[in-house]
Structure formats: C-alpha cells, structure tokens
Design an enzyme around this catalytic site. Structure first.
Site, mmCIF file in Angstrom:
data_model
loop_
_atom_site.group_PDB
_atom_site.id
_atom_site.type_symbol
_atom_site.label_atom_id
_atom_site.label_comp_id
_atom_site.label_asym_id
_atom_site.label_seq_id
_atom_site.Cartn_x
_atom_site.Cartn_y
_atom_site.Cartn_z
ATOM 1 N N CYS A 1 14.802 16.931 -16.510
ATOM 2 C CA CYS A 1 14.796 15.567 -16.532
ATOM 3 C C CYS A 1 14.582 14.073 -15.460
ATOM 4 O O CYS A 1 13.461 14.308 -15.404
ATOM 5 C CB CYS A 1 15.887 15.236 -17.864
ATOM 6 S SG CYS A 1 17.406 15.344 -17.049
HETATM 7 N N1 NDP Z 1 20.476 18.385 -22.560
HETATM 8 C C1 NDP Z 1 19.602 18.291 -21.344
HETATM 9 O O1 NDP Z 1 18.376 17.204 -21.358
HETATM 10 C C2 NDP Z 1 18.501 19.353 -20.855
HETATM 11 C C3 NDP Z 1 18.773 20.460 -20.114
HETATM 12 N N2 NDP Z 1 17.754 21.130 -19.430
HETATM 13 C C4 NDP Z 1 18.868 22.411 -18.736
HETATM 14 O O2 NDP Z 1 18.569 23.585 -19.924
HETATM 15 C C5 NDP Z 1 19.477 24.226 -20.290
HETATM 16 C C6 NDP Z 1 20.206 24.165 -21.618
HETATM 17 O O3 NDP Z 1 20.596 22.733 -21.348
HETATM 18 P P1 NDP Z 1 21.523 22.134 -22.573
HETATM 19 O O4 NDP Z 1 20.734 22.495 -24.270
HETATM 20 O O5 NDP Z 1 21.715 20.505 -22.241
HETATM 21 O O6 NDP Z 1 22.212 22.791 -22.834
HETATM 22 P P2 NDP Z 1 23.494 22.993 -24.281
HETATM 23 O O7 NDP Z 1 25.278 23.133 -23.843
HETATM 24 O O8 NDP Z 1 23.467 21.766 -25.636
HETATM 25 O O9 NDP Z 1 23.238 24.904 -24.842
HETATM 26 C C7 NDP Z 1 23.847 26.679 -24.135
HETATM 27 C C8 NDP Z 1 23.135 27.108 -24.598
HETATM 28 O O10 NDP Z 1 22.966 28.325 -23.938
HETATM 29 C C9 NDP Z 1 24.330 29.254 -24.957
HETATM 30 N N3 NDP Z 1 24.679 29.878 -24.072
HETATM 31 C C10 NDP Z 1 25.635 29.997 -22.884
HETATM 32 N N4 NDP Z 1 26.054 30.908 -21.953
HETATM 33 C C11 NDP Z 1 24.896 31.492 -22.053
HETATM 34 C C12 NDP Z 1 24.827 33.042 -21.802
HETATM 35 N N5 NDP Z 1 26.130 33.370 -20.791
HETATM 36 N N6 NDP Z 1 24.415 33.924 -22.320
HETATM 37 C C13 NDP Z 1 23.378 33.478 -23.468
HETATM 38 N N7 NDP Z 1 23.722 32.382 -23.703
HETATM 39 C C14 NDP Z 1 24.862 31.344 -23.222
HETATM 40 C C15 NDP Z 1 24.788 28.892 -25.275
HETATM 41 O O11 NDP Z 1 25.317 29.253 -27.047
HETATM 42 P P3 NDP Z 1 26.128 28.879 -27.495
HETATM 43 O O12 NDP Z 1 26.073 27.918 -28.158
HETATM 44 O O13 NDP Z 1 26.390 30.368 -28.601
HETATM 45 O O14 NDP Z 1 27.336 28.653 -26.785
HETATM 46 C C16 NDP Z 1 23.652 27.307 -25.709
HETATM 47 O O15 NDP Z 1 22.727 28.455 -27.000
HETATM 48 C C17 NDP Z 1 20.596 24.369 -19.239
HETATM 49 O O16 NDP Z 1 20.136 24.723 -17.698
HETATM 50 C C18 NDP Z 1 20.081 22.125 -18.346
HETATM 51 O O17 NDP Z 1 20.684 22.340 -17.111
HETATM 52 C C19 NDP Z 1 16.684 20.484 -18.581
HETATM 53 C C20 NDP Z 1 16.450 20.012 -19.028
HETATM 54 C C21 NDP Z 1 17.357 18.433 -19.824
HETATM 55 C C1 X2W Z 2 23.655 12.801 -18.690
HETATM 56 C C2 X2W Z 2 23.751 14.374 -17.918
HETATM 57 O O1 X2W Z 2 24.616 15.424 -17.572
HETATM 58 N N1 X2W Z 2 22.185 14.753 -17.374
HETATM 59 C C3 X2W Z 2 22.526 16.207 -16.992
HETATM 60 C C4 X2W Z 2 21.018 16.245 -16.422
HETATM 61 C C5 X2W Z 2 20.561 16.971 -17.550
HETATM 62 C C6 X2W Z 2 19.946 17.913 -16.851
HETATM 63 O O2 X2W Z 2 20.674 19.104 -17.546
HETATM 64 O O3 X2W Z 2 19.113 18.420 -16.099
HETATM 65 P P1 X2W Z 2 19.246 20.303 -15.327
HETATM 66 O O4 X2W Z 2 18.478 20.736 -16.196
HETATM 67 O O5 X2W Z 2 18.982 19.883 -14.239
HETATM 68 O O6 X2W Z 2 20.074 20.980 -16.009
HETATM 69 C C7 X2W Z 2 23.163 16.266 -15.510
HETATM 70 O O7 X2W Z 2 23.243 15.092 -14.763
HETATM 71 O O8 X2W Z 2 23.908 17.342 -15.032
#
Ligand code: NDP
Ligand code: X2W
Length: 333
Positions: free
Chosen positions: A152
């Site tokens: 992000c």
């Molecule tokens: N949040 C953000 O703003 C952003 C996130 N990302 C990336 O996107 C990815 C997801 O982030 P985010 O949505 O915040 O995470 P969340 O913690 O909100 O969700 C994680 C998801 O992964 C599932 N999960 C966890 N462990 C496993 C596993 N071993 N096998 C299969 N499924 C699994 C969880 O399922 P369950 O609910 O059943 O535990 C849940 O659905 C991360 O890699 C993050 O870095 C990228 C850009 C921005």
């Molecule tokens: C507020 C906050 O905690 N933000 C996350 C970054 C967001 C994210 O999920 O980025 P990736 O896809 O690279 O993991 C962090 O700093 O780790």
C-alpha cells in the site's frame, strides 16, 4: 472469467470479494478462509453490513480442494499473510492457475533484501518471471503466471514519485500516515482502538523502504505513521530538485504520465483521505517550493493499495479496460 479469493475473511480479501462479485467480467466461484476455521459460513456472519447484499459462502481452504479448484477456476487472488502466500502461490501456479498475490512474498527481486525485510527466504520453485504490478507503470502480457501486487505505501509513493524522477537531486523523504485497517483484521494490542495514537513506527526498518527504492530505482527515506482512523493513506513527500526545475515542467511530467490513466487524479489542492476512501483512485498534488518539490498523495490502502489494484491488473491481464468495475465508490470494511 471464473476466479477465487484466498484470505476472503480478511480486510483486503473481503474488498476483493465485493469487487469481483460486482464485476462484469469475473465470476467469483470460491472465497476461502484459513483452514483454522472449522466450517463454511456466509461472509455476512463476519461482515454483517453485507447481509442481503452478498450471499458468498466462506469456505476453509484445504489442499485436497486443489484439483477441483484448478478445473473450475482460471485466476486466483491471494490476500494472505506473506509466509502463507510464499507457500501456496507456487502450488497454485504449478496447478496452472494465474496468481495475483497481494502479499509481500514475491515483490522484492533481491533474495538477501527480501530475507532481511521479511525474515524468511524467498520461496524456491517459483516462476522465473514474476511481474511487479504497479498498475499504471506495468504492461502485462497476459502470459505471466504470478503477479506481485505492490504494497500500500509503495503504491502511493511510487505513483507520486515516478513521473518526476528525472528532476531529482538527492534522496526523497516520505512521511506517510495509514489507517489501522493496513494492519489487517486480526487482533493485536498495538492496533486496538484505545491504543492507537498518531505515531511513527518502523522508523528506518520498515519493509516497504526497499520496495519503494526498487520501484522508483532510487534510494528513499520512508517513515510510516499509524493514525486512529479506519482506512486511507496520506503521503507527504519532499523531493530535492535539480537547479531550475519549474512548476510548469513538473506539471507537464505528471500530465504526460497520467493524462490517460483513469484512476489517477491530478489535483489542484492537497488531497484529503476522505476524497479517496472507498475509491480506487490515487490523488496527487505537487508544488515546487524553492529547490524542493512537495507532493501530497492519497489512496485507500484496501482498494488502490490492495484489492482494487489487483483487479485493475487482472483487467489489464485479460484485455479489459483497466478501470472496469472499479469506478463506483464503495468499501466494505
Ligand atoms: N490491509 C492492507 O491495507 C493491505 C494488505 N496487504 C497484504 O494483503 C495480505 C492480507 O492482508 P489483510 O487483508 O490486511 O490481512 P487480514 O489479517 O485482514 O486477513 C488475512 C487473511 O488470511 C487468512 N489466512 C491467514 N493465515 C492463513 C493460512 N496459513 N492459509 C490460508 N489463509 C490464511 C485469514 O483467514 P482467517 O480469517 O480464517 O484467519 C484471513 O482471511 C497481507 O499479505 C498484507 O500484507 C497489501 C496491501 C494493503
Ligand atoms: C498500518 C499498517 O500496519 N500497515 C502495514 C502495511 C500495509 C500492508 O499490509 O502492506 P503489505 O502488503 O506490504 O504487507 C504495515 O506497516 O505493516
């Protein structure tokens, strides 16, 4: 185009589910949660705001579903923790699926920088070419097997900096503030409501510094901050300029880069987070001040910074307009 979402119970996963469910060209066949959940359940049991609007069933992922999945689906979106993606993506690629991975598992090209940033080795046995999908700066051939969707902070920062890289003389400084959804849905004390109070974190150590440096091809100083709001990122960037760079040349550079890109809005005023929350836009405002350029840029971390950018890339991959299905204001979380 039949597709599936892994991590659909999480924050970026549920945004993907919503976008794909409403998309004219993709049909969502599976939405997986982790195998730690025992039973399938309606997505509205986790996100009640979706009751009556989205009847998708969340199904715990188990590897014995792989052959069924690979017969029914062409493309998968992974919204999983980095290590889980690192393990699963090669399996899915080997099963013939096109993988859009939202994690950081495949973004960094240099294995030693990856190891230092993520604390685990880059997966072996992965496709030789992995696209880094900063959507406005990437042309997908439609043959890639694995596309790493940028983080992000790197998305907003790189989109803001790339058009003006030829003007810089020194190291850009990036201050960026993110809402708490950036940390995901899982409970953690440092992201719980009563604990969050605007502050910097990961100073000089955050894994997005090397990703931004890789994306812009230049060193950068990056300081992320956590704010007590749900979603959105505002980045304020200070760029030392070469002698004589004018506002007009900066404006021209942004126009040339983005006049034909529907999801970038060049703004006359510094954007506010509320302008972009619930949208797939990146808003950018840039002003020359003495021998610096000051750029303010904003995105929704869960949309342009994650789910919407992944769908934008999939649109490009399958030859659709890049903004297809992305121009309505929304946002589940
Ligand atoms: N949040 C953000 O703003 C952003 C996130 N990302 C990336 O996107 C990815 C997801 O982030 P985010 O949505 O915040 O995470 P969340 O913690 O909100 O969700 C994680 C998801 O992964 C599932 N999960 C966890 N462990 C496993 C596993 N071993 N096998 C299969 N499924 C699994 C969880 O399922 P369950 O609910 O059943 O535990 C849940 O659905 C991360 O890699 C993050 O870095 C990228 C850009 C921005
Ligand atoms: C507020 C906050 O905690 N933000 C996350 C970054 C967001 C994210 O999920 O980025 P990736 O896809 O690279 O993991 C962090 O700093 O780790």
């Amino acid at each position: 185009m039949p597709c599936a979402v892994f991590g659909a119970s999480g924050y970026s996963g549920v945004e993907l589910v919503w976008l794909l469910h409403n998309h004219p060209q993709f049909s969502l066949e599976y939405a997986f949660s982790s195998s730690a959940r025992e039973d399938a359940e309606p997505i509205a049991s986790l996100y009640p705001q979706l009751a009556g609007q989205l009847d998708v069933i969340l199904q715990p992922w188990h590897s014995d579903l792989l052959s069924q999945l690979s017969q029914q689906v062409r493309v998968v979106f992974l919204a999983l923790p980095h290590e889980a993606s690192a393990e699963l993506a090669p399996v899915l690629v080997n099963a013939g699926l096109v993988v859009f991975d939202l994690s950081g598992a495949f973004r960094l090209r240099d294995p030693s920088i990856h190891q230092q940033a993520y604390g685990f080795e880059r997966a072996a046995n992965i496709p030789e070419t992995i696209a880094y999908g900063l959507a406005e700066w990437t042309t997908l051939a439609g043959t890639e097997q694995l596309i790493a969707v940028p983080g992000c902070y790197p998305t907003v920062t790189s989109l803001a900096l790339k058009p003006v890289m030829s003007f810089i003389d020194g190291v850009p400084l990036v201050n960026a503030v993110s809402g708490v959804s950036g940390a995901g849905r899982k409970a953690a004390s440092h992201t719980s409501f009563c604990e969050v109070s605007l502050s910097a974190y990961g100073v000089a150590t955050h894994r997005h510094q090397p990703e931004i440096a890789q994306a812009i091809g230049h060193d950068v100083i990056f300081v992320p901050h956590l704010g007590n709001f749900k979603r959105g990122i505002l980045a304020t960037i200070y760029v030392p300029l070469q002698q004589g760079v004018s506002q007009a040349s900066v404006d021209t550079a942004y126009e040339q880069a983005y006049s034909a890109t529907p999801l970038i809005r060049l703004r006359q005023q510094p954007p506010a987070i509320r302008d972009v929350v619930g949208t797939a836009f990146c808003d950018i405002h840039a002003v020359v001040h003495q021998n610096h350029l000051i750029i303010c840029a904003a995105i929704d971390n869960l949309l342009k910074g994650a789910a919407a950018q992944a769908v934008q890339l999939a649109n490009q991959y399958f030859g659709c307009d890049s903004a297809l299905g992305l121009q309505q204001r929304g946002g589940v979380v």
